[in-house]
Design a protein around this motif. Structure first.
Motif: not given
Length: 240
Positions: A60-71, A144-152
């Motif tokens: 979940x930390x890595x997902x938060x990092x990815x979302x924050x990076x996109x923003x 969560x990791x696979x879903x958000x990687x796919x989404x991004x």
């Protein structure tokens, strides 16, 4: 030391300073994005009909990092454009300087429009297709990791692609591009856009068309805008 060498050193020093500003801005936006990332995550998953899983405490930390990076990328984009403008502005005429400066806010807006296009149109179509492809023969299990990687991967590229008209306007205004170059490259551009739409969508005709048509329209719009700027640049008149 020769004057030419001194000028090169000065240009590289200026470029280094601008890069530091951009990187610092990204890190600042990343920090503030991370403060509110849980709320953003909750909004992104609130309408899901299934629960996302994590396979480890660090996922979940890595997902938060990815979302924050996109923003952070979204908010850093106009600042990056501003520093590029500041770097090249000494070589521009006064009316070119004003015209190109007015393009900077459009980069942020088009990035948001592009991501919205990917999130609200392309991503649901692709996800629905993948779920139908799985049918009843598989147990669907989304981490969560696979879903958000796919989404991004399906949304962020559209943010950059939708900025193409503004980039073309800017490059035309400073004399790097012209409409003739874009027209001559039309076949190659169409091929690349078609390949892009095929690669990022499911293997069905409708999804390909839904993505390809906007991309072609964006390219044609870029040619028309480039022609407009080019004519005004030749005539040495105000663009805006």
């Amino acid at each position: 030391m020769k004057d030419e060498e001194i000028d090169i050193i000065i240009h590289f020093e200026e470029m280094r300073k601008r890069l530091i500003y951009v990187l610092s801005s990204f890190l600042i936006f990343f920090f503030f994005s991370f403060v509110f990332v849980e709320d953003v995550y909750a909004w992104l998953v609130k309408d899901l009909e299934f629960k996302l899983a994590i396979l480890g405490p660090g996922d979940i930390l890595w997902i938060y990092f990815k979302i924050s990076a996109v923003i952070s990328v979204a908010f850093t984009t106009p600042l990056t454009a501003y520093h590029v403008w500041k770097f090249v502005s000494p070589a521009l005429q006064n009316h070119e300087r004003k015209a190109t400066f007015m393009l900077i806010p459009a980069l942020f807006l088009l990035f948001i429009v592009g991501i919205s296009f990917g999130y609200f149109l392309v991503f649901p179509i692709v996800l629905s297709f993948m779920q139908e492809l799985a049918g009843g023969g598989f147990q669907e299990f989304y981490t969560t990791e696979k879903y958000f990687s796919f989404l991004i991967s399906l949304t962020v590229p559209f943010g950059f692609l939708f900025e193409l008209p503004v980039v073309v306007l800017f490059l035309t205004a400073i004399g790097i591009l012209n409409p003739q170059m874009l027209k001559k490259s039309r076949k190659i551009a169409y091929f690349i856009l078609t390949l892009t739409s095929v690669l990022i969508t499911p293997p069905d005709f409708i999804s390909d068309i839904l993505v390809l048509v906007p991309l072609i329209l964006i390219y044609e719009l870029s040619i028309n805008l480039s022609s407009f700027i080019y004519r005004n640049r030749i005539q040495n008149t105000e663009v805006f």
